[in-house]
Design a protein around this motif. Structure first.
Motif, PDB file in Angstrom:
ATOM      1  N   ASN A 371       0.880  -1.148  -0.095  1.00  0.00           N
ATOM      2  CA  ASN A 371      -0.054   0.194  -0.257  1.00  0.00           C
ATOM      3  C   ASN A 371       0.172   1.171  -0.171  1.00  0.00           C
ATOM      4  OD1 ASN A 371      -2.335   1.499   0.304  1.00  0.00           O
ATOM      5  ND2 ASN A 371      -3.283  -0.552   1.527  1.00  0.00           N
ATOM      6  N   VAL A 372       0.040   2.253  -0.228  1.00  0.00           N
ATOM      7  CA  VAL A 372       0.609   4.166   0.277  1.00  0.00           C
ATOM      8  C   VAL A 372       1.106   3.794   0.991  1.00  0.00           C
ATOM      9  CG1 VAL A 372       0.822   5.758  -1.322  1.00  0.00           C
ATOM     10  CG2 VAL A 372      -0.289   3.957  -2.838  1.00  0.00           C
ATOM     11  N   LYS A 376       2.958  11.754  -3.329  1.00  0.00           N
ATOM     12  CA  LYS A 376       3.943  11.845  -4.304  1.00  0.00           C
ATOM     13  C   LYS A 376       4.930  11.158  -4.622  1.00  0.00           C
ATOM     14  CE  LYS A 376       4.461  16.123  -6.993  1.00  0.00           C
ATOM     15  NZ  LYS A 376       3.965  17.530  -6.023  1.00  0.00           N
ATOM     16  N   GLU A 377       6.229  11.080  -3.512  1.00  0.00           N
ATOM     17  CA  GLU A 377       7.649  10.490  -3.691  1.00  0.00           C
ATOM     18  C   GLU A 377       7.201   8.818  -4.099  1.00  0.00           C
ATOM     19  OE1 GLU A 377       9.695  11.740  -0.038  1.00  0.00           O
ATOM     20  OE2 GLU A 377       9.612  13.381  -1.108  1.00  0.00           O
ATOM     21  N   VAL A 379       6.010   6.100  -1.957  1.00  0.00           N
ATOM     22  CA  VAL A 379       6.929   5.864  -0.719  1.00  0.00           C
ATOM     23  C   VAL A 379       5.679   4.325  -0.702  1.00  0.00           C
ATOM     24  CG1 VAL A 379       7.739   5.866   1.218  1.00  0.00           C
ATOM     25  CG2 VAL A 379       8.354   7.301   0.449  1.00  0.00           C
ATOM     26  N   THR A 406       9.425  -1.138   3.717  1.00  0.00           N
ATOM     27  CA  THR A 406       8.983   0.645   3.354  1.00  0.00           C
ATOM     28  C   THR A 406       9.907   1.676   2.848  1.00  0.00           C
ATOM     29  OG1 THR A 406       7.872   0.308   5.295  1.00  0.00           O
ATOM     30  CG2 THR A 406       8.457   2.595   4.551  1.00  0.00           C
ATOM     31  N   GLN A 407       9.548   1.443   1.364  1.00  0.00           N
ATOM     32  CA  GLN A 407      10.982   1.758   0.371  1.00  0.00           C
ATOM     33  C   GLN A 407      10.315   3.051  -1.108  1.00  0.00           C
ATOM     34  OE1 GLN A 407      13.854   0.732  -0.160  1.00  0.00           O
ATOM     35  NE2 GLN A 407      13.923   2.486  -1.923  1.00  0.00           N
ATOM     36  N   ASN A 445      15.468  -1.042   1.668  1.00  0.00           N
ATOM     37  CA  ASN A 445      14.603  -1.186   2.869  1.00  0.00           C
ATOM     38  C   ASN A 445      13.822  -1.773   3.496  1.00  0.00           C
ATOM     39  OD1 ASN A 445      14.803   0.589   5.077  1.00  0.00           O
ATOM     40  ND2 ASN A 445      13.030   1.426   4.950  1.00  0.00           N
TER      41      ASN A 445
ATOM     42  N   ILE B 156      -7.334  20.592  -4.528  1.00  0.00           N
ATOM     43  CA  ILE B 156      -8.348  20.063  -5.721  1.00  0.00           C
ATOM     44  C   ILE B 156      -9.589  19.855  -4.258  1.00  0.00           C
ATOM     45  CG2 ILE B 156      -8.547  17.797  -5.927  1.00  0.00           C
ATOM     46  CD1 ILE B 156      -6.225  17.835  -7.340  1.00  0.00           C
ATOM     47  N   ARG B 190     -13.024  15.141   0.403  1.00  0.00           N
ATOM     48  CA  ARG B 190     -11.726  15.460   0.244  1.00  0.00           C
ATOM     49  C   ARG B 190     -10.911  15.887  -0.342  1.00  0.00           C
ATOM     50  NH1 ARG B 190      -7.474  10.530  -1.719  1.00  0.00           N
ATOM     51  NH2 ARG B 190      -8.419  11.503  -3.938  1.00  0.00           N
ATOM     52  N   LEU B 192      -7.560  18.075  -0.540  1.00  0.00           N
ATOM     53  CA  LEU B 192      -6.308  17.400  -1.296  1.00  0.00           C
ATOM     54  C   LEU B 192      -5.322  19.041  -0.809  1.00  0.00           C
ATOM     55  CD1 LEU B 192      -7.979  15.270  -3.043  1.00  0.00           C
ATOM     56  CD2 LEU B 192      -5.502  14.271  -2.976  1.00  0.00           C
ATOM     57  N   ILE B 194      -1.408  20.581  -2.473  1.00  0.00           N
ATOM     58  CA  ILE B 194      -0.482  19.410  -2.868  1.00  0.00           C
ATOM     59  C   ILE B 194       1.272  20.651  -3.090  1.00  0.00           C
ATOM     60  CG2 ILE B 194       0.545  18.616  -4.933  1.00  0.00           C
ATOM     61  CD1 ILE B 194      -2.627  17.977  -5.451  1.00  0.00           C
ATOM     62  N   ASN B 195       2.202  20.331  -3.153  1.00  0.00           N
ATOM     63  CA  ASN B 195       3.424  21.231  -3.228  1.00  0.00           C
ATOM     64  C   ASN B 195       4.396  20.316  -4.088  1.00  0.00           C
ATOM     65  OD1 ASN B 195       4.537  19.349  -1.615  1.00  0.00           O
ATOM     66  ND2 ASN B 195       4.776  20.975   0.287  1.00  0.00           N
ATOM     67  N   ASP B 196       5.602  20.647  -3.856  1.00  0.00           N
ATOM     68  CA  ASP B 196       6.836  20.205  -4.707  1.00  0.00           C
ATOM     69  C   ASP B 196       7.217  18.745  -4.468  1.00  0.00           C
ATOM     70  OD1 ASP B 196       6.464  21.937  -6.233  1.00  0.00           O
ATOM     71  OD2 ASP B 196       8.069  22.474  -5.638  1.00  0.00           O
ATOM     72  N   HIS B 197       6.363  18.254  -3.177  1.00  0.00           N
ATOM     73  CA  HIS B 197       7.148  16.784  -2.374  1.00  0.00           C
ATOM     74  C   HIS B 197       5.813  15.799  -2.337  1.00  0.00           C
ATOM     75  CE1 HIS B 197      11.215  18.476  -2.892  1.00  0.00           C
ATOM     76  NE2 HIS B 197      11.123  19.498  -2.581  1.00  0.00           N
ATOM     77  N   GLU B 198       4.622  16.596  -1.387  1.00  0.00           N
ATOM     78  CA  GLU B 198       4.214  16.054  -1.402  1.00  0.00           C
ATOM     79  C   GLU B 198       1.851  16.195  -1.957  1.00  0.00           C
ATOM     80  OE1 GLU B 198       6.013  14.809   3.417  1.00  0.00           O
ATOM     81  OE2 GLU B 198       4.357  16.223   3.146  1.00  0.00           O
ATOM     82  N   VAL B 199       1.434  15.042  -1.074  1.00  0.00           N
ATOM     83  CA  VAL B 199       0.243  15.724  -1.301  1.00  0.00           C
ATOM     84  C   VAL B 199      -0.440  14.997   0.116  1.00  0.00           C
ATOM     85  CG1 VAL B 199      -2.051  14.361  -2.276  1.00  0.00           C
ATOM     86  CG2 VAL B 199      -0.161  14.652  -3.682  1.00  0.00           C
ATOM     87  N   SER B 404      -3.521   4.811   5.343  1.00  0.00           N
ATOM     88  CA  SER B 404      -2.861   3.270   4.440  1.00  0.00           C
ATOM     89  C   SER B 404      -2.810   2.078   5.512  1.00  0.00           C
ATOM     90  CB  SER B 404      -1.740   4.250   4.185  1.00  0.00           C
ATOM     91  OG  SER B 404      -0.967   2.743   3.953  1.00  0.00           O
ATOM     92  N   ASN B 435       2.516  12.713   7.702  1.00  0.00           N
ATOM     93  CA  ASN B 435       3.061  11.972   7.776  1.00  0.00           C
ATOM     94  C   ASN B 435       3.268  10.639   8.955  1.00  0.00           C
ATOM     95  OD1 ASN B 435       2.839  12.796   4.937  1.00  0.00           O
ATOM     96  ND2 ASN B 435       5.178  13.010   4.790  1.00  0.00           N
ATOM     97  N   VAL B 493       7.819   5.615  10.655  1.00  0.00           N
ATOM     98  CA  VAL B 493       8.165   4.454  10.102  1.00  0.00           C
ATOM     99  C   VAL B 493       8.211   4.863   8.592  1.00  0.00           C
ATOM    100  CG1 VAL B 493       8.944   2.058   8.416  1.00  0.00           C
ATOM    101  CG2 VAL B 493       6.897   2.557  11.455  1.00  0.00           C
ATOM    102  N   HIS B 494       9.341   5.706   8.124  1.00  0.00           N
ATOM    103  CA  HIS B 494       9.576   6.502   6.916  1.00  0.00           C
ATOM    104  C   HIS B 494      10.358   5.461   6.130  1.00  0.00           C
ATOM    105  CE1 HIS B 494       7.788   9.419   8.594  1.00  0.00           C
ATOM    106  NE2 HIS B 494       8.661   9.865   9.725  1.00  0.00           N
ATOM    107  N   GLY B 495      10.163   5.581   4.810  1.00  0.00           N
ATOM    108  CA  GLY B 495      11.017   5.033   3.289  1.00  0.00           C
ATOM    109  C   GLY B 495      12.516   5.406   3.770  1.00  0.00           C
TER     110      GLY B 495
END
Lengths: 452, 495
Positions: A371-372, A376-377, A379, A406-407, A445, B156, B190, B192, B194-199, B404, B435, B493-495
């Motif tokens: 899942n997401v 946008k990135e 991940v 998680t990647q 990762n 949006i 909903r 939304l 949005i910027n250059d990196h994230e929604v 998620s 996040n 937990v980040h990628g």
């Protein structure tokens, strides 16, 4: 005695069904007819436990009133009165809907590229034939193993027609076999999806699954962390399918929700990676036209690591004054165009060579329930399952407990060191099939481990 | 006599006789048991984005699914072609399919006994959602997107609505005849940014198209979508500049909608007896539970009591009878942390020594077989409150609204993301965090629960998109939850 189920309606019959709807007193009418039939035989604990067949059809009518007021209604009945009712409903909805300023109009008449994807034998597969595939697969199992999986044989007919004179008809078949072998503490899986059932060798698929389950016995715990991984085609497909869902469609691209937004012409990932959407390829399961009636095109999405394009339908293409690439979904569609026939081009290394060149890493058979994490990135997170092995000094050392990844998918494709020389179609829990090779990726990762 | 046209909301004599004819043909062909299920499902769906109606979709699908046991094996055929000859052919094909399974059959199917019933059941509806004008529905959604768009920085604005009415008639060779009509409504908005990196997104009343129930349009009116539009739009914009959720082990407080999905994935699925018996092994997976765990295994802290209750009025997972003709029931699945009972079917219940199915077999359409599906799987209320949980937490994080989810094939290792979170510092909510996510293992996680909100904060949240089976089926289920608190949870937990 064999009881006959299903069978083609054929283009002429489907056009007759659509003719009633096309006469509606609307500015324009677009009609889609789907007809599908086939069987799916599931097995578990080495016996067939669910054995099913179905035949469905849908007549989907889009009516246009006052230039840009749109209404859609559908019925699953061939009865002319039911089709007439759906048509009336579509028009009634259109009349009370606000005009849609983004409506691009209906597709003009056109010819779709020739493509033959229908296999009569697959379309008429009997339950006994599907059961025979299961029996031949299970015959390869070791005495202490149990098996689970499915055999499927399906046929589809699609007609797209509209009041401008467009008419496109296509018929396809597909067949699938998935075999999972289980011991007390390990499992292995192999799957194949082909346009023809006869192209599937149940013995070979079963042997792959059995070999994995056998080699994975007595799995060892392993710490989470960054590893070099060799992804088998099913695992590669998962990454690609999520990229398709998140970023290869023009709606997400134009809304700047996509990792492709603003990146066309820029290097996105390793130059070993080329991804196309190719409904026309002989190996794809797709139709040579989309559900708006636009001839389908092969679109290069990533060309040797460089972002090239996304897929377009009539609405998104009109916004930037270009042509649709033939990737429109059935109306009404609020999701935008979608790549349904993704393919990652093969490289030059065999799977054995990718493993042999790995000093320490993991072989991943497939991912589960991905899942997401960051849209946008790109991940993603998900689990490994059904064949996860430690590679040491170029050989498989032993099975390991499953891990959670998680990647960032784009980062993963930037870290590709090798690409397999053959591709396979794989299905994923949330999507249809796509075709991909094996990939060798460094610094992949894994954020945690599980208990089995 | 022809097939039904239009949008049938009541059974007629032709359809009853056609359904019963399928039983006769199956029996004549050799079936020792058969059930035939006519289903007509009417739907209407409206989507709006940025004050434009993106789609209005209406339709009806109708067909008959015939399930048989012949020579001890299952067979099934479903068809949308409702001429008598087509249905009779499908019934004979179902028997042939069953017989094709016999060479690989290890033991014949045995069904738990079930009382014969002849009855009707209808879900509660105050305001028929299909009778509300389309103009009114469109106006509600467009107004909601307009109010979201008025917030500076929003990218949006989306609003959506889904309505379904299922009319079904089940006939079994046991003699049961059951007619049901279930009306379901849901809607959501909903925002939304949005910027250059994230929604970043915020949803109301819940993510994934909103909040669903077995109710009429009164359910949608009660949401007051436009009144909540500006708030969630502002939160979405604010999230873009919020600090990221830190990577730490901490105290975690979850809101009720997020807990609904946590219950779904890490309790609802592991207690499905078909998964436990390996029947879904190759696809959705199995379960860490075994039949011997009943009454013995600690699943969570003593704060955790879980019910499977298909009788909650208006809940999305409620019905009168399941698709095997078993009456809706309410069972205690986990009691004060101890696992007690699986959800089962007439085939699986006897396999673990249960005398009766607890009535959870449902099919998403006429074209697929019933499977064991969650009904309303509920975390029963405790005695705390969200305010009390926060005020008695020195250092922690409060997370809200699922974004998620992912969990392993035995339902042990999970990771969930939410749309938004706030720090908890010295008993008060602090900074907004972007996040947010958290990860854990099922039994460890539920064992770390030290507080659950009381009845006044408890509500039932519909989950309309539960996937299972091959061919794939999507079930509409629900979860009653209140906010709850968990100690020592890994977050960020980040990628």
């Amino acid at each position: 005695m064999t009881v006959k189920g299903g069978g083609p309606l054929g283009e002429e019959r489907m056009r007759e069904i659509a003719a009633g709807a096309l006469k509606a007193k609307a500015d324009a009418v677009h009609v889609l007819i789907f007809h599908s039939w086939g069987g799916l035989t599931r097995f578990a604990s080495s016996q067939i436990h669910q054995n099913t067949w179905r035949e469905d059809l849908e007549i989907r009518v889009m009516a246009v009133a006052d230039g840009a007021r749109i209404g859609v209604a559908a019925t699953h009945s061939l009865d002319p009165a039911a089709v007439a009712k759906a048509t009336e409903d579509a028009l009634a909805v259109a009349r009370v809907s606000p005009p849609n300023p983004e409506f691009p109009g209906l597709a003009p008449p056109a010819s779709a590229p020739a493509k033959s994807g229908f296999d009569a034998a697959t379309a008429s597969t009997s339950p006994a034939e599907r059961a025979d595939y299961v029996a031949r697969a299970l015959a390869e199992f070791q005495a202490d193993m149990t098996g689970a999986g499915y055999v499927e044989s399906v046929a589809d007919e699609v007609l797209v027609t509209n009041s401008l004179g467009l008419s496109m008809f296509g018929a396809t078949t597909h067949a699938g076999l998935s075999v999972m072998a289980m011991t007390g503490d390990s499992s292995g899986v192999a799957e194949i999806i082909e346009p023809r059932l006869s192209a599937i060798d149940p013995v070979a698929i079963a042997q792959r699954a059995v070999s994995k389950a056998d080699r994975g016995r007595n799995p060892q715990p392993i710490d989470a962390g960054r590893y070099t991984v060799v992804l088998e085609p099913a695992a590669s497909s998962t990454l690609m399918q999520f990229m398709g869902y998140l970023g290869f469609g023009a709606k997400a691209f134009l809304e700047e929700r996509s990792f492709m937004s603003g990146k066309i012409g820029e290097r996105l990932c390793s130059d070993l990676i080329t991804i196309v959407d190719d409904p026309l390829g002989a190996e794809s399961l797709g139709l040579p036209f989309d559900f708006e009636g636009t001839p389908a095109q092969r679109v290069t999405l990533i060309d040797r690591g460089t972002a090239r394009d996304v897929v377009w339908d009539r609405t998104t293409a009109q916004k930037v004054k270009r042509d649709s690439t033939g990737h429109g979904l059935p109306p009404p569609n609020s999701s935008g165009p979608f790549p349904l026939n993704l393919r990652m081009e093969p490289g030059s290394s065999s799977l054995d060579e990718l493993i042999a060149s790995t000093e320490r890493g993991l072989l991943i058979t497939r991912f589960h329930y991905s899942n997401v994490v960051n849209e946008k990135e790109a991940v993603l997170t998900g689990m490994t399952r059904d064949g996860t092995f430690l590679i040491e000094n170029g050989t498989l050392k032993h099975g390991v407990n499953n891990l959670r990844y998680t990647q960032n998918a784009i980062e993963a494709l930037s870290n590709v060191e090798g690409v397999g020389d053959s591709t396979e179609i794989s299905s994923e829990l949330f999507f249809g099939g796509s075709r991909a090779p094996a990939l060798k990726i460094h610094d992949f990762n894994f954020s945690s481990a599980t208990t089995h | 006599m022809g097939a039904p046209i239009g949008y049938p909301t009541r059974m007629d004599t032709f359809l009853r006789e056609l359904t019963e004819r399928a039983l006769d043909v199956a029996r004549s062909a050799g079936a020792t048991y058969a059930d035939a299920r006519y289903l007509a499902e009417e739907w209407e769906s409206v989507d709006a984005q940025d004050q434009i109606v993106q789609s209005v979709d209406r339709g009806v699908t109708a067909g008959i699914g015939i399930r048989v046991i012949a020579d001890g094996a299952w067979g099934f055929a479903g068809t949308a072609r409702l001429e008598a000859g087509d249905v009779e052919a499908a019934a004979r094909l179902a028997v042939e399919i069953a017989r094709s399974s016999v060479p690989l059959l290890k033991s014949p199917v045995r069904l738990a006994e079930e009382p014969v019933v002849d009855t009707t059941w209808t879900s509660p509806v105050i305001e028929d959602p299909f009778a509300v004008s389309l103009e009114e529905k469109i106006a509600l959604l467009l107004d909601s997107t307009k109010r979201m768009q008025e917030v500076a920085g929003l990218s949006i604005a989306e609003a959506s609505m889904d309505l379904w009415r299922r009319t079904s008639f089940l006939a079994t060779t046991d003699g049961s005849r059951i007619e049901q009509t279930i009306t379901q409504s849901g809607a959501g908005i909903r925002a939304l940014a949005i910027n250059d990196h994230e929604v970043q997104q915020r949803s109301y009343p819940n993510s994934f198209r909103g909040h669903y129930a077995n109710r009429g349009f009164e359910h949608i009116r009660a949401m007051e979508l436009p009144s909540n539009a500006a708030r969630i739009a502002s939160e979405a914009v604010e999230l873009l500049s919020a600090p990221e959720c830190p990577s730490i082990d901490t105290t975690l407080v979850l809101d009720a909608p997020q807990l609904a999905l946590q219950v779904h994935e890490s309790i609802g699925h592991p207690i499905e007896l078909d998964r436990v018996l390996g029947m879904e092994a190759a696809y959705a997976g199995t379960s860490f539970l075994t039949p011997g765990d009943r009454g013995r295994v600690r699943y969570g802290s003593d704060q955790i009591t879980i019910t499977a209750d298909a009788t909650i009025e208006g809940a999305l997972g409620s019905f009168g009878y399941d698709d095997e003709g078993v009456a809706a029931q309410s069972d205690v699945v986990i009691e004060n942390g101890i696992f007690k009972k699986f959800i089962s079917s007439r085939e699986t219940a006897p396999e673990i020594g249960e005398e009766r199915s607890n009535g959870t077999m449902r099919a998403s359409g006429w074209d697929v077989i019933p499977l064991i599906r969650m009904t309303n799987i509920n975390l029963m209320p405790g005695s705390s409150s969200l305010d009390e949980m926060i005020s008695t937490t020195d250092d922690g994080i409060f997370m809200s609204t699922n974004q998620s989810w992912s969990i392993d094939d035995k339902r042990v290792n999970f990771q969930f993301g939410t749309e938004i979170a706030w720090e908890i510092k010295n008993g008060s909510l602090g900074r907004m965090l972007r996040n947010p996510n958290y990860a854990g293992k099922t039994v460890d996680f539920w064992s770390s629960c030290d507080a659950v909100g009381g009845p006044e904060e408890w509500g039932v949240w519909g989950t309309p998109n539960c996937g299972k089976g091959q061919p794939g089926q999507t079930a509409r289920v629900a979860h009653g939850t209140a906010p709850a608190r968990f100690r020592g949870v890994r977050v960020g937990v980040h990628g």
